[in-house]
Enzyme design. Sequence first.
Site, PDB file in Angstrom:
ATOM      1  N   THR A   1      38.807  25.158   3.867  1.00  0.00           N
ATOM      2  CA  THR A   1      37.699  24.371   3.322  1.00  0.00           C
ATOM      3  C   THR A   1      36.372  25.092   3.533  1.00  0.00           C
ATOM      4  OG1 THR A   1      38.926  22.415   3.946  1.00  0.00           O
ATOM      5  CG2 THR A   1      36.639  22.073   3.335  1.00  0.00           C
TER       6      THR A   1
ATOM      7  N   HIS B   1      32.516  25.405   3.798  1.00  0.00           N
ATOM      8  CA  HIS B   1      31.511  24.479   4.342  1.00  0.00           C
ATOM      9  C   HIS B   1      32.191  23.289   5.040  1.00  0.00           C
ATOM     10  CE1 HIS B   1      29.198  26.881   1.625  1.00  0.00           C
ATOM     11  NE2 HIS B   1      29.700  26.294   0.553  1.00  0.00           N
TER      12      HIS B   1
HETATM   13  C1  DLZ Z   1      36.158  21.704  -2.379  1.00  0.00           C
HETATM   14  C2  DLZ Z   1      37.079  21.184  -1.316  1.00  0.00           C
HETATM   15  C3  DLZ Z   1      37.560  22.013  -0.308  1.00  0.00           C
HETATM   16  C4  DLZ Z   1      37.187  23.455  -0.273  1.00  0.00           C
HETATM   17  N1  DLZ Z   1      38.404  21.590   0.612  1.00  0.00           N
HETATM   18  C5  DLZ Z   1      38.787  20.286   0.612  1.00  0.00           C
HETATM   19  C6  DLZ Z   1      39.663  19.782   1.607  1.00  0.00           C
HETATM   20  O1  DLZ Z   1      40.155  20.485   2.492  1.00  0.00           O
HETATM   21  N2  DLZ Z   1      39.975  18.466   1.554  1.00  0.00           N
HETATM   22  C7  DLZ Z   1      39.479  17.625   0.591  1.00  0.00           C
HETATM   23  O2  DLZ Z   1      39.811  16.423   0.637  1.00  0.00           O
HETATM   24  N3  DLZ Z   1      38.680  18.092  -0.335  1.00  0.00           N
HETATM   25  C8  DLZ Z   1      38.311  19.394  -0.373  1.00  0.00           C
HETATM   26  N4  DLZ Z   1      37.478  19.848  -1.324  1.00  0.00           N
HETATM   27  C9  DLZ Z   1      37.092  18.952  -2.432  1.00  0.00           C
HETATM   28  C10 DLZ Z   1      35.840  18.117  -2.136  1.00  0.00           C
HETATM   29  O3  DLZ Z   1      36.163  17.105  -1.234  1.00  0.00           O
HETATM   30  C11 DLZ Z   1      35.336  17.487  -3.458  1.00  0.00           C
HETATM   31  O4  DLZ Z   1      36.354  16.707  -4.018  1.00  0.00           O
HETATM   32  C12 DLZ Z   1      34.890  18.522  -4.494  1.00  0.00           C
HETATM   33  O5  DLZ Z   1      33.954  19.392  -3.912  1.00  0.00           O
HETATM   34  C13 DLZ Z   1      34.267  17.845  -5.717  1.00  0.00           C
HETATM   35  O6  DLZ Z   1      33.122  17.137  -5.369  1.00  0.00           O
END
Ligand code: DLZ
Length: 288
Positions: free
Chosen positions: A217, A219
């Site tokens: 993830t 940030h």
């Molecule tokens: C973008 C993103 C990333 C990198 N990692 C996760 C994660 O580990 N778990 C999760 O639930 N969501 C992730 N997201 C998506 C963001 O929560 C969000 O849905 C997108 O940035 C769209 O706004």
Amino acid sequence: MIKGITAIRQTSTPAVFDKLASFFTVLGFERGKDWDEEQSRGRAFLAPLGNLEFIDGVLPSNADVFVEVTSLDSVREVAEKWLTKNVGETEASRRITATADTDWKSRIFTVEPAPGVAFSFWEWLDPLKGKPVALEGDLSAEGMRFAIVVARWNAVITDRLLQGALDCLYRSGAKKEDVQVLRVPGAWEIPSAARKVAETGKVDAVVTLGVLLRGETAHYEAIYNEVSRGIGQSQQETGLPHAFGVLTCENLEQALDRAGLKAGNKGFEAASAAIEMVSLHRKVGATA
Ligand code: DLZ
């Protein structure tokens, strides 16, 4: 001016002294200041409370020391074991009375660790005198309405969390028509959906489910902080319980463990917390 009360017993022989010291040690008394001098020895045993009481009436035993305890049966077990070890099984049964009720709403037994030296141990039948220790929520979900907000990101995990949460709600008595599931793209979107559904007034609690993997993830900290802050803020501002089932894990394996493999199912646990909080809110409301 008065500082303390000490019940002093002169033992008949050094052997009796050792026996009594051993008996009170195994019972778990806090030790006071001991002394060993040429002419005398002393072993002190402390209790959190001490009283000097004069009674005009009949006492249930001839012991001249009464010890109030909070777990009489456990104390009895320790006393019996000590007696059996020190005086043998037959003599042990003669040295301890049956546990009996008193006329002051308590239970008592008397033990003689040394012949002619008797101690009575007693406990209140209702130590809290009818007062509950704390107001607590129950785990029945009957008549409760829930929204589950679940992120689609890392669905292999969040689906398992969702199954766990549903399992908990249904098994606890929630009706299918009283549970709505809202799917959102990722954890980032959970607070917004949670807030929206909480504001409808059609649910009693919100269960939030998601997974953030540190390694994958971007940030991570920023997302996590905002998600947890947003869910917390929705809970505080709407006044509805929001159970936090957003996992923050180092990797997929750790997340799987928490979604039903080795470390329980955090979806189930979050739903259970939601039920308990709805129940608690209702009780607090009823007593206000
Ligand atoms: C973008 C993103 C990333 C990198 N990692 C996760 C994660 O580990 N778990 C999760 O639930 N969501 C992730 N997201 C998506 C963001 O929560 C969000 O849905 C997108 O940035 C769209 O706004």
